[in-house]
Motif scaffolding. Sequence first.
Motif, mmCIF file in Angstrom:
data_model
loop_
_atom_site.group_PDB
_atom_site.id
_atom_site.type_symbol
_atom_site.label_atom_id
_atom_site.label_comp_id
_atom_site.label_asym_id
_atom_site.label_seq_id
_atom_site.Cartn_x
_atom_site.Cartn_y
_atom_site.Cartn_z
ATOM 1 N N GLY A 75 -2.565 8.243 12.456
ATOM 2 C CA GLY A 75 -1.998 7.592 13.627
ATOM 3 C C GLY A 75 -0.486 7.527 13.685
ATOM 4 N N LEU A 76 0.192 8.306 12.873
ATOM 5 C CA LEU A 76 1.652 8.300 12.890
ATOM 6 C C LEU A 76 2.162 9.423 13.790
ATOM 7 N N ALA A 77 3.250 9.150 14.489
ATOM 8 C CA ALA A 77 3.835 10.149 15.390
ATOM 9 C C ALA A 77 4.489 11.265 14.579
ATOM 10 N N GLU A 78 4.212 12.498 14.980
ATOM 11 C CA GLU A 78 4.814 13.655 14.324
ATOM 12 C C GLU A 78 6.086 14.073 15.033
ATOM 13 N N ARG A 79 7.020 14.586 14.244
ATOM 14 C CA ARG A 79 8.219 15.181 14.820
ATOM 15 C C ARG A 79 7.903 16.636 15.176
ATOM 16 N N VAL A 80 8.855 17.319 15.751
ATOM 17 C CA VAL A 80 8.674 18.710 16.172
ATOM 18 C C VAL A 80 8.302 19.608 14.993
ATOM 19 N N ASP A 81 8.838 19.316 13.803
ATOM 20 C CA ASP A 81 8.566 20.156 12.629
ATOM 21 C C ASP A 81 7.223 19.848 11.967
ATOM 22 N N GLY A 82 6.434 18.927 12.544
ATOM 23 C CA GLY A 82 5.119 18.582 12.000
ATOM 24 C C GLY A 82 5.144 17.489 10.952
ATOM 25 N N ASN A 83 6.307 17.003 10.597
ATOM 26 C CA ASN A 83 6.454 15.938 9.609
ATOM 27 C C ASN A 83 6.259 14.597 10.322
ATOM 28 N N ASN A 84 5.534 13.668 9.683
ATOM 29 C CA ASN A 84 5.313 12.372 10.316
ATOM 30 C C ASN A 84 5.845 11.194 9.497
ATOM 31 N N VAL A 85 6.772 11.453 8.581
ATOM 32 C CA VAL A 85 7.345 10.385 7.762
ATOM 33 C C VAL A 85 8.337 9.580 8.598
ATOM 34 N N ASP A 86 8.109 8.279 8.680
ATOM 35 C CA ASP A 86 9.019 7.349 9.356
ATOM 36 C C ASP A 86 9.832 6.681 8.246
ATOM 37 N N LEU A 87 11.088 7.086 8.119
ATOM 38 C CA LEU A 87 11.926 6.635 7.013
ATOM 39 C C LEU A 87 12.054 5.108 6.967
ATOM 40 N N GLU A 88 12.243 4.480 8.110
ATOM 41 C CA GLU A 88 12.362 3.019 8.141
ATOM 42 C C GLU A 88 11.092 2.342 7.644
ATOM 43 N N ARG A 89 9.945 2.838 8.051
ATOM 44 C CA ARG A 89 8.668 2.267 7.621
ATOM 45 C C ARG A 89 8.488 2.438 6.116
ATOM 46 N N GLU A 90 8.847 3.616 5.607
ATOM 47 C CA GLU A 90 8.670 3.873 4.177
ATOM 48 C C GLU A 90 9.585 2.994 3.333
ATOM 49 N N VAL A 91 10.828 2.824 3.769
ATOM 50 C CA VAL A 91 11.755 1.956 3.037
ATOM 51 C C VAL A 91 11.250 0.511 3.081
ATOM 52 N N SER A 92 10.729 0.100 4.218
ATOM 53 C CA SER A 92 10.172 -1.244 4.350
ATOM 54 C C SER A 92 8.977 -1.429 3.406
ATOM 55 N N GLU A 93 8.102 -0.447 3.362
ATOM 56 C CA GLU A 93 6.944 -0.513 2.462
ATOM 57 C C GLU A 93 7.384 -0.520 1.003
ATOM 58 N N LEU A 94 8.435 0.246 0.694
ATOM 59 C CA LEU A 94 8.961 0.288 -0.666
ATOM 60 C C LEU A 94 9.502 -1.080 -1.071
ATOM 61 N N LYS A 95 10.221 -1.737 -0.159
ATOM 62 C CA LYS A 95 10.745 -3.087 -0.440
ATOM 63 C C LYS A 95 9.605 -4.089 -0.623
ATOM 64 N N LYS A 96 8.603 -3.994 0.225
ATOM 65 C CA LYS A 96 7.437 -4.876 0.116
ATOM 66 C C LYS A 96 6.752 -4.674 -1.236
ATOM 67 N N ASN A 97 6.597 -3.423 -1.645
ATOM 68 C CA ASN A 97 5.981 -3.115 -2.927
ATOM 69 C C ASN A 97 6.828 -3.645 -4.083
ATOM 70 N N ALA A 98 8.151 -3.542 -3.960
ATOM 71 C CA ALA A 98 9.039 -4.054 -5.005
ATOM 72 C C ALA A 98 8.908 -5.568 -5.145
ATOM 73 N N LEU A 99 8.777 -6.268 -4.021
ATOM 74 C CA LEU A 99 8.588 -7.724 -4.068
ATOM 75 C C LEU A 99 7.248 -8.086 -4.706
ATOM 76 N N THR A 100 6.230 -7.323 -4.393
ATOM 77 C CA THR A 100 4.916 -7.548 -4.996
ATOM 78 C C THR A 100 4.988 -7.347 -6.504
ATOM 79 N N SER A 101 5.638 -6.277 -6.919
ATOM 80 C CA SER A 101 5.807 -5.990 -8.345
ATOM 81 C C SER A 101 6.594 -7.108 -9.026
ATOM 82 N N GLN A 102 7.634 -7.587 -8.364
ATOM 83 C CA GLN A 102 8.440 -8.670 -8.924
ATOM 84 C C GLN A 102 7.611 -9.944 -9.095
#
Length: 120
Positions: A75-102
């Motif tokens: 369900g993620l939007a793809e860019r023209v090159d076929g990549n669907n990584v949303d950098l802001e979402r990934e950084v947010s998830e990474l921060k959330k994971n870091a808080l969980t680990s902490q």
Amino acid sequence: MTGIFSQLNSLNHALQGTQENHRVLSQNIANYNTPGYKTQRLDFDQLMSQLQAAGKSPDEAAKLIAQAPVEEAQGLAERVDGNNVDLEREVSELKKNALTSQAYTQLMASKLAMMRRAIS
């Protein structure tokens, strides 16, 4: 295992799960500019359920983590090159994971401090 050792074992498994989740999220960020790359997600809840089942030994836990349920995110939007990584979402998830680990790390430190106080 019972008592505090069981709790430490569970916290150790949780920390290992957050470490694997960090690896998956970092891989998504690293492939932000890779044409055709699809965002991957670790089913953290499923991994934790598997690790908690019957108090896995360290060897069994390592095997489960190596075979962690990583799937393509839907369900993620793809860019023209076929990549669907949303950098802001990934950084947010990474921060959330870091808080969980902490949080898990602080709980483990608290349990170990309690053991130290009981011994002395």
